[in-house]
Scaffold this active site. Structure first.
Site, short mmCIF file in Angstrom:
data_model
loop_
_atom_site.label_atom_id
_atom_site.label_comp_id
_atom_site.label_asym_id
_atom_site.label_seq_id
_atom_site.Cartn_x
_atom_site.Cartn_y
_atom_site.Cartn_z
N ASP A 76 0.68 -1.18 -0.09
CA ASP A 76 -0.38 0.23 -0.30
C ASP A 76 0.75 1.50 -0.20
OD1 ASP A 76 -1.70 1.86 0.29
OD2 ASP A 76 -1.94 1.81 2.45
N THR A 84 2.06 -8.14 -0.14
CA THR A 84 1.63 -8.05 0.80
C THR A 84 1.60 -9.48 1.28
OG1 THR A 84 0.61 -7.01 3.27
CG2 THR A 84 -0.38 -7.48 0.63
N ASP A 125 0.80 -10.30 4.51
CA ASP A 125 -0.48 -9.78 4.77
C ASP A 125 -2.10 -10.13 4.39
OD1 ASP A 125 0.94 -9.65 7.55
OD2 ASP A 125 0.76 -8.13 7.56
N GLU A 174 -0.42 -11.13 15.09
CA GLU A 174 0.85 -10.15 15.28
C GLU A 174 0.28 -8.86 16.22
OE1 GLU A 174 3.92 -8.20 13.40
OE2 GLU A 174 2.62 -8.85 11.21
N TYR A 225 9.79 -14.74 10.50
CA TYR A 225 10.25 -14.33 9.54
C TYR A 225 10.72 -16.21 8.86
CZ TYR A 225 10.85 -9.57 11.89
OH TYR A 225 11.04 -8.68 12.46
N MET A 226 10.65 -16.41 9.14
CA MET A 226 10.90 -18.95 8.05
C MET A 226 10.02 -17.67 7.34
SD MET A 226 10.27 -22.01 9.24
CE MET A 226 9.03 -21.83 9.40
#
Length: 505
Positions: free
Chosen positions: A242, A270, A272, A371, A423-424
């Site tokens: 974005d 993204t 997410d 998170e 991060y994996m």
């Protein structure tokens, strides 16, 4: 003319193979449109006459279509010269190639497919993506640059690879640059740009991350546009989310103000999955797949110790798509927490009591938490990262503390195993489905820029390739998981967790 002849010859061969060729003496009666219609009717089952006979009349109508048109370089440089478009090179043997069909500028994909009888005829149309029959670029004119911005995501290298190959093979572009370290790398002379060729990007699709590196921040509009124009870049491919799209839009508008022939094309990225309008973002399915691996590990760990509780923290600062889809895929999770649904810790139907009762019943429990879930319960420092996002407090540490305290109040000890694969799951190579999607998005980004479109992003909507104006993306992003929708309903049905969200009628 060459491209048209090749396309016609291909259609005639297909028609002959499908026994659709006209009878002797009728060849002249078949024009290209009739030939293409005959082939399409045979190849697409929904257009077959025997299927059409099964359809019944209804009062559903879509007649008032408003379109999201993309900006075009001709809007401010009207005297463009066009040339016919056909593939310029072949990878190994230089054999004649052609496009199966060209996409016309007046072809649109309807955005809002769901209809209810008698509720209106309005709709929104998006420009259909694909190669155009003519391009406003002379041979040898294009100098292209590619930049990746923001966090890592599976599939970045696939997108880079496909952009390079489409530019080189389909359009004969020789000058393709890779910009290191995001927007900052455009104007920062400390890191030279890379020269990209099919040979230099060979095999990078099998690697995680991005060969160009990525970073947040570093946006300096005057310096960036100056650097692009100084190096004669006239096509910029921007891969990001974005915020990156907002930056790309600013670059396009500044280039337009300077009357520069500069096409800016984006590929939405993204992990997410919170970019608006598009079906989903590339890398999302890979991330979910890897998240499920972490959940499996958590189930094993929790089930092998007394009062075991596995807590898996996944990415999703404002959207819980990864957490929700990973839970649905794993089918072994007892509690899912996402940012869109308020977390109620205490009380009979609170999270803590639910986990305690679940552990007593089956011996263990597994929690998946995004998170950004439960942020309102924790103290925030209000510090921001280089992209302007507030740094989130650790929901994992918070949950561990609360769960331990609750079990101690019951005179028992909880054995918590905490997993953070964030991060994996974003640094791995794209899986097969995401790789195919990356190919489609990247190829169509090049087709769009070569057609003269600018200030757009290449996306999939209703499983169809489209071009979306950047303002439409930024106006609808970020999107959220609907707490009243079917996905969240399926999650609650799968976990059997308390569902405290009430719909307001």
């Amino acid at each position: 003319n060459f491209a048209a002849r090749m396309a016609e010859e291909r259609l005639r061969r297909i028609a002959g193979h499908l026994s659709l060729a006209p009878a002797a003496g009728e060849e002249k009666a078949w024009n290209m449109k009739e030939l293409q219609n005959a082939v399409t009717t045979r190849q697409v089952p929904l257009r077959k006459p025997e299927f059409q006979k099964l359809l019944s009349p209804s009062d559903l109508k879509v007649s008032d279509i408003k379109t999201l048109k993309c900006d075009h370089i001709k809007d401010y440089i009207p005297d463009l010269e066009y040339r016919a478009n056909h593939p310029e090179r072949a990878r190994i043997v230089n054999v004649p190639r052609c496009y199966n069909r060209f996409t016309e500028d007046d072809e649109f994909i309807i955005l809002d497919l769901i209809r209810k009888g008698g509720t209106g005829t309005k709709g929104v149309g998006l420009v259909r993506a694909g190669a155009r029959s003519a391009v406003p670029w002379r041979r040898g004119e294009v100098n292209a640059a590619i930049v990746t911005c923001g966090g890592l995501c599976p599939g970045l290298n696939v997108v880079i690879n496909q952009i390079v190959e489409t530019l080189y093979y389909n359009y004969g572009v020789n000058n393709i640059y890779g910009i290191k370290w995001g927007f900052r790398g455009i104007w920062n002379n400390k890191e030279p740009w890379l020269r990209l060729t099919p040979d230099s990007v060979l095999g990078i699709h099998e690697l995680g991350g991005t060969i160009l590196g990525s970073s947040r921040g570093g946006f300096n509009l005057p310096k960036m546009v100056d650097a692009l124009l100084d190096k004669n870049v006239n096509q910029l491919y921007v891969i990001g989310g974005d915020g990156t799209h907002r930056g790309a839009r600013a670059i396009y508008l500044e280039g337009k103000r300077r009357k520069a022939k500069l096409a800016v094309a984006c590929v939405p990225k993204t992990i997410d999955n919170d970019v608006g309008i598009i079906d989903h973002s590339f890398g999302f399915h890979t991330a979910v797949e890897k998240a499920v691996d972490a959940i499996r590990s958590s189930v094993v760990e929790a089930s092998c110790i007394p009062n075991g509780i596995g807590v898996v923290k996944l990415m999703g600062r404002e959207a819980g798509f990864i957490a929700a889809h990973a839970v649905l895929s794993s089918r072994r999770v007892d509690l899912c927490l996402v940012p869109e649904v308020p977390v109620e810790l205490d009380g009979e139907d609170g999270v803590l009591n639910y986990l305690y009762r679940t552990t007593k019943k089956q011996g263990y429990a597994v929690v998946v938490v995004a998170e950004g879930a439960g942020v309102s319960m924790m103290k925030s420092t209000q510090k921001r990262d280089e992209s302007g996002n507030i740094r989130l407090p650790s929901i994992g540490a918070f949950l561990k503390k609360k769960i331990n305290a609750y079990f101690e109040s019951k005179g028992e000890k909880a054995n918590i195993k905490y997993h953070d694969p964030s991060y994996m799951i974003r640094s791995v190579p794209a899986n097969a489905a995401d790789s195919v999607m990356c190919n489609i998005l990247a190829e169509n980004a090049v087709h769009g820029a070569m057609a003269g479109y600018t200030g757009f992003t290449s996306g999939l909507v209703n499983n169809r390739s489209v071009y979306i104006p950047i303002p439409a993306i930024t106006a609808t992003s970020p999107v959220r998981l609907n707490p009243f929708g079917r996905t969240w309903e399926r999650v609650c049905n799968d976990t059997q967790q308390p569902h405290k969200v009430k719909r307001c009628n």
